[in-house]
Design an enzyme around this catalytic site. Structure first.
Site, PDB file in Angstrom:
ATOM      1  CG  ASP A 170      -1.748   1.096   7.612  1.00 55.70           C
ATOM      2  OD1 ASP A 170      -0.795   1.898   7.622  1.00 55.70           O
ATOM      3  OD2 ASP A 170      -2.867   1.361   8.083  1.00 55.70           O
ATOM      4  CG  ASP A 171      -2.664  -4.156   7.158  1.00 52.31           C
ATOM      5  OD1 ASP A 171      -2.724  -3.364   8.118  1.00 52.31           O
ATOM      6  OD2 ASP A 171      -3.650  -4.484   6.482  1.00 52.31           O
TER       7      ASP A 171
ATOM      8  CG  HIS B 278      -3.171  -1.712   3.162  1.00 51.53           C
ATOM      9  ND1 HIS B 278      -4.037  -0.766   2.645  1.00 51.53           N
ATOM     10  CD2 HIS B 278      -3.506  -1.862   4.464  1.00 51.53           C
ATOM     11  CE1 HIS B 278      -4.857  -0.363   3.610  1.00 51.53           C
ATOM     12  NE2 HIS B 278      -4.560  -1.010   4.718  1.00 51.53           N
TER      13      HIS B 278
ATOM     14  CG  HIS C 297      -1.192  -1.198  11.538  1.00 54.57           C
ATOM     15  ND1 HIS C 297      -2.067  -0.141  11.642  1.00 54.57           N
ATOM     16  CD2 HIS C 297      -1.814  -2.084  10.708  1.00 54.57           C
ATOM     17  CE1 HIS C 297      -3.143  -0.384  10.919  1.00 54.57           C
ATOM     18  NE2 HIS C 297      -3.030  -1.563  10.354  1.00 54.57           N
TER      19      HIS C 297
ATOM     20  CG  HIS D 239      -4.365  -5.831  11.631  1.00 53.93           C
ATOM     21  ND1 HIS D 239      -5.597  -5.957  11.039  1.00 53.93           N
ATOM     22  CD2 HIS D 239      -3.819  -4.733  11.106  1.00 53.93           C
ATOM     23  CE1 HIS D 239      -5.780  -4.955  10.180  1.00 53.93           C
ATOM     24  NE2 HIS D 239      -4.705  -4.200  10.212  1.00 53.93           N
TER      25      HIS D 239
HETATM   26 NI    NI Z   1      -4.422  -2.530   9.002  1.00 49.02          NI
END
Ligand code: NI
Length: 224
Positions: free
Chosen positions: A33-34, A176, A84, A88
């Site tokens: 993620d991210d 991540h 995602h 955020h």
């Molecule tokens: Ni996230």
């Protein structure tokens, strides 16, 4: 007598081993993620390539703006891209209009030809509006089943240990690509689980292998 026993043993091994090999294949999906991020994503992609492992990257729109090359490489190397959110921000607190904009603005920044199958709302938090927005955009909603909290601990060996203790075939592992410790842990997890007969596939491939259709607006935590 000895020869007969030996032949019998060899025949048994020959007949049984392919069945065992098929039964022992286990599948798992690494998800990141991210990102995309710069050198962390690049180091991770190098490591995954060396190991023949595929993964799924849940990308943020605001980061896609800064790292379009990394996103293109993720796609070109056979990994899966999912959404995602753009900012955020917590999607569970957004109205329908904001959700539609988050999704559309992120889709617009994806590499050409990349068609995502999943939305993972930040923090895994969703409302009915998030599920509706995902359904409208033809996206499944992706959670996870193993979370070693890599973003909080920054402890590569601890992250690896936690995942190895919990993982089962069909799991979706949350990581991540935002730090050296996460990248180091991810590649150590691939090395350790490969020795246990695991294969690393994208989430869409994991769904296919387990015979599950991806329905828009439906939440998936793992695949069994
Ligand atoms: Ni996230």
């Amino acid at each position: 007598m000895f020869l007969k026993r030996l032949l019998c043993l060899l025949l048994c091994v020959f007949l049984v081993s392919p069945v065992c090999a098929a039964e022992q294949t286990k599948y798992v999906a690494l998800t990141f993620d991210d990102g995309p991020s710069g050198r962390f994503t690049r180091a991770l992609l190098d490591g995954l390539k060396d190991r023949g492992a595929k993964a799924t990257f849940l990308l943020c729109g605001y980061r896609l703006k800064d790292y379009p090359r990394e996103a293109k490489r993720i796609c070109a190397e056979g990994h899966e891209i999912g959404l995602h959110g753009y900012s955020h921000g917590c999607m569970a607190k957004m109205c329908q209009e904001e959700l539609e904009r988050e999704i559309a603005d992120t889709l617009a920044l994806l590499p050409e030809g990349c068609r995502p199958a999943f939305l993972r709302p930040p923090g895994g938090k969703y409302s009915k509006e998030v599920l509706d927005a995902a359904e409208q955009a033809d996206l499944g909603v992706l959670g996870w089943s193993v979370d070693p909290r890599d973003w909080a601990t920054h402890d590569a060996s601890g992250i690896r240990r936690q995942v190895l203790e919990q993982v089962r075939s069909g799991d979706v592992i949350l990581l991540h690509d935002m730090s050296d410790s996460s990248v180091e842990a991810a590649l150590a997890i691939v090395d350790a689980l490969k020795l246990q007969g695991y294969e690393f596939v994208t989430v869409t491939e994991l769904a296919r292998l387990t015979g599950q259709a991806i329905e828009p607006g439906k939440v998936y935590m793992r695949f069994s």
